[in-house]
Design a protein around this motif. Structure first.
Motif, PDB file in Angstrom:
ATOM      1  N   HIS B 179       1.012  -1.331   0.089  1.00  0.00           N
ATOM      2  CA  HIS B 179      -0.133  -0.012   0.075  1.00  0.00           C
ATOM      3  C   HIS B 179       0.762   1.181   0.037  1.00  0.00           C
ATOM      4  O   HIS B 179       1.909   1.318   0.617  1.00  0.00           O
ATOM      5  CB  HIS B 179      -1.005  -0.052   1.384  1.00  0.00           C
ATOM      6  N   ARG B 180       0.347   2.416  -0.796  1.00  0.00           N
ATOM      7  CA  ARG B 180       1.149   3.605  -0.476  1.00  0.00           C
ATOM      8  C   ARG B 180       0.016   4.772  -0.505  1.00  0.00           C
ATOM      9  O   ARG B 180       0.382   5.668   0.159  1.00  0.00           O
ATOM     10  CB  ARG B 180       1.761   3.914  -2.159  1.00  0.00           C
ATOM     11  N   LYS B 181      -1.098   4.368  -0.518  1.00  0.00           N
ATOM     12  CA  LYS B 181      -2.355   5.328  -0.223  1.00  0.00           C
ATOM     13  C   LYS B 181      -2.836   4.919   1.021  1.00  0.00           C
ATOM     14  O   LYS B 181      -3.814   4.401   1.122  1.00  0.00           O
ATOM     15  CB  LYS B 181      -3.294   5.531  -1.305  1.00  0.00           C
ATOM     16  N   ASP B 213       0.421  12.467   2.414  1.00  0.00           N
ATOM     17  CA  ASP B 213      -0.674  13.234   1.675  1.00  0.00           C
ATOM     18  C   ASP B 213      -2.045  13.679   2.869  1.00  0.00           C
ATOM     19  O   ASP B 213      -2.258  12.974   3.297  1.00  0.00           O
ATOM     20  CB  ASP B 213      -1.408  12.231   0.867  1.00  0.00           C
ATOM     21  N   TYR B 216      -5.303  12.205   3.499  1.00  0.00           N
ATOM     22  CA  TYR B 216      -5.516  10.999   4.046  1.00  0.00           C
ATOM     23  C   TYR B 216      -5.482  11.200   5.452  1.00  0.00           C
ATOM     24  O   TYR B 216      -5.685  10.189   6.167  1.00  0.00           O
ATOM     25  CB  TYR B 216      -4.305  10.099   3.608  1.00  0.00           C
ATOM     26  N   ASP B 239      -9.684  10.236  -4.568  1.00  0.00           N
ATOM     27  CA  ASP B 239      -8.626   9.181  -4.622  1.00  0.00           C
ATOM     28  C   ASP B 239      -8.566   8.585  -3.281  1.00  0.00           C
ATOM     29  O   ASP B 239      -7.936   8.838  -2.379  1.00  0.00           O
ATOM     30  CB  ASP B 239      -7.313   9.698  -5.182  1.00  0.00           C
ATOM     31  N   LYS B 240      -9.604   7.507  -2.988  1.00  0.00           N
ATOM     32  CA  LYS B 240      -9.630   6.766  -1.987  1.00  0.00           C
ATOM     33  C   LYS B 240      -8.443   6.115  -1.674  1.00  0.00           C
ATOM     34  O   LYS B 240      -7.489   5.700  -2.266  1.00  0.00           O
ATOM     35  CB  LYS B 240     -10.643   5.551  -1.902  1.00  0.00           C
ATOM     36  N   PRO B 241      -8.024   5.891  -0.163  1.00  0.00           N
ATOM     37  CA  PRO B 241      -6.742   5.132   0.305  1.00  0.00           C
ATOM     38  C   PRO B 241      -7.201   3.937   0.262  1.00  0.00           C
ATOM     39  O   PRO B 241      -8.351   3.464  -0.052  1.00  0.00           O
ATOM     40  CB  PRO B 241      -6.762   5.626   1.505  1.00  0.00           C
ATOM     41  N   THR B 242      -6.171   3.107  -0.076  1.00  0.00           N
ATOM     42  CA  THR B 242      -6.319   1.550  -0.155  1.00  0.00           C
ATOM     43  C   THR B 242      -6.194   0.770   1.310  1.00  0.00           C
ATOM     44  O   THR B 242      -6.295  -0.540   1.266  1.00  0.00           O
ATOM     45  CB  THR B 242      -5.166   1.042  -1.358  1.00  0.00           C
TER      46      THR B 242
END
Lengths: 342, 342
Positions: B179-181, B213, B216, B239-242
């Motif tokens: 994950h990055r988001k 970010d 987030y 742009d939702k987080p994952t």
DNA sequence: TCTAAAAATCTAAACGTTTACATTTTGGAG
DNA sequence: CTCCAAAATGTAAACGTTTAGATTTTTAGA
């Protein structure tokens, strides 16, 4: 200035007598504005704090009530506590809490301790419903309110939940859903809740003409572990039940863990209703149906009863409250079509 | 025989002096077998119970410690309590518990009350980390141990959990999973746990070269409701987080409810790790990964520290314990293959 | 200014222990 | 049977309040 300041020190510093200081501390009025200010200043400067011990010694009361619960880790009790404290703080009462871990021995110690401390009253969910040793409270003239479990040998104000009704409703629901093979995980039969919930179960079966099958009745002790074991027992019956009723929250948790471990599919292969609401109820899928008890309200009522009793010891007949639990129907009591019996 | 019997009555009935009775009550020895028996009998017959108030007045101690928690309904604290009581009862200390509901005003009242009652020491998870008003405890010479939250303006023995580390591990795990988001639901930044867990989050991102970010990062107040709202906020981002990291147990619960309501599928569309273990963790599917705090152990340590401090007030430097939380990895931090980013 | 009633304040006696210190009892040696 | 040390027991003074009841001060009407 070594030791803690007492009322004498305050009086001296303010240039008045201790009686006047006492009057200010307890704001009983009858003190001139200027005097009061002098005294307040002295209190402030000395960092004076009145000794509850000394006060209690004269006054004979403590403005404190003791609460005794069997298991502080059961979320049921913090909720009860919250209800009690709500009302207590309104009346300027302070609450002290102790947990017995379901041990009558510890309970006796706690009671002893509360007595020495001179609590004005006690709210208790006893670990021993026999209650012989609770009589010491009567002897000492300490008002008691029993909550959730009644006390056999000791007639006191009581706040109970209608266990029979709650269990009846739950089992009735399962029956109406089409189930006839309904298992019950019982609580200890020497406790009111354990026994009464079983009675509700029996009654429902009887009313709907379903014969009681002993093999569907398994015993637990209200602990998570026992719920787990009991579920496993039911699962390994040659003729499994198609629905299960669990007698309290902790056993329900154990039960859910067992279902998962056994891969006994909730809502598909087995329907379920538990006594007591549990946090996990709405997180499971299907969501769990439960019989919820109004714990907060019970706490409020318990304190109110106790408070009355503290202030009008004399006559008042013992009062018994019986609150109705609420059946919260979610999906766990239904079943996937294909599996519904008959 | 109207009033409660006191030590005088016992002495008279047993035909001895009060000094001897006192010696028996506190079993200090130096009393002949027969005398002791006479006295015990008298105590028994009269139903005598010694007054803690009077005793405290002379002795200056109460063998009682006060515990102050911010929210008794958070299961975290009953567990802490259990640890404290375990050790306390071993040493014959009695525990009184009060909950502040996160209100500094109530906290101040409770402290005042504890002080009047003369508790020998206090274990506190403060509702106000500033702690200016806690200084009264120092003035009054009452030992204090801070638990879970440190106190800025007041240097005391402290038992904390390594929040930074715990959060770091959690976020690191998510990163390693690809994950990055990664969204974070923060706790209040004026509380140690709230702040430190955020720092752990930042640090992990930084170490793995992921730019922070701001969108987030959403704020909660450690309550279930705020967890719910925050989750919804994250969900509605373009742009939702994952993956999501929640800063405490109550918010995690709210978060789970929100996921369900939003139909944001855990483990498929979004990975998750929460700070604090929660009952529901193993009931969800996929099972929740969490950062677990050793609360029971914290309670035990806290009491031990307090006990030392009570008995060796003098010197002892202030001690700070920092316990490592444990990352319990379950399925919720993984993702269905098809959804793993990159 | 004086006086009586009202208001404010003070004095002193509990409350039930613990504990130094004083006194009595005990039991064995001589 | 005496005597003495040791053991057992007793006496009395705190501890810090609250609260009747006594005393002083204030207030206001004449």
């Amino acid at each position: 200035m070594e030791n803690k300041p007492n009322i004498q020190d305050v009086a001296k510093k303010a240039g008045v007598s201790i009686a006047t200081v006492s009057r200010v501390i307890n704001n009983q009025g009858g003190v001139r504005r200027v005097t009061e200010e002098k005294i307040q200043r002295a209190i402030e400067e000395l960092g004076y704090i009145r000794s509850a011990a000394a006060r209690t010694m004269k006054r004979k009361d403590t403005k404190t009530i003791g609460v005794i619960v069997p298991d502080i880790q059961n979320p049921f009790f913090p909720l009860l506590m919250a209800g009690i404290e709500q009302k207590a703080s309104e009346r300027d009462y302070f609450t002290i809490l102790s947990s017995t871990n379901e041990s009558p021995v510890i309970e006796e110690k706690i009671i002893r301790n509360f007595l020495e401390r001179g609590v004005d009253g006690i709210i208790i969910t006893t670990a021993n419903e026999d209650g012989e040793y609770l009589k010491v409270l009567e002897e000492q003239g300490v008002p008691v309110v029993a909550v959730d479990r009644s006390i056999k040998k000791f007639d006191v104000d009581t706040v109970l939940v209608d266990n029979v009704k709650g269990a009846y409703q739950a089992v009735q629901r399962l029956i109406l859903q089409g189930h006839r093979k309904i298992g019950i995980i019982r609580g200890p039969q020497h406790t009111t809740p354990g026994l009464e919930r079983y009675i509700g179960y029996q009654k429902a079966l009887e009313d709907y003409g379903i014969p009681l099958d002993e093999s569907y009745v398994v015993d637990g002790d209200f602990s998570e572990a026992s719920g787990y074991t009991a579920t496993s027992e039911l699962y390994h019956l040659r003729d499994k039940p198609t629905a299960v009723f669990s007698s309290n929250n902790m056993m329900t948790i154990g039960c859910m863990k067992a279902l998962d471990a056994l891969d006994w599919r909730l809502g598909e292969e087995v329907a379920f209703i538990g006594f007591d609401d549990v946090d996990i109820a709405t997180f499971l899928s299907p969501k769990l149906s439960v019989v919820a008890r109004p714990m907060y309200a019970i706490g409020e009522i318990a304190f109110t009863l106790l408070h009355d009793r503290i202030h009008f010891k004399e006559d008042l007949p013992k009062r018994k409250y019986l609150l109705s639990p609420e059946l919260i129907t979610r999906q766990s009591c239904a079943m996937t079509d294909s599996h519904i019996p008959r």
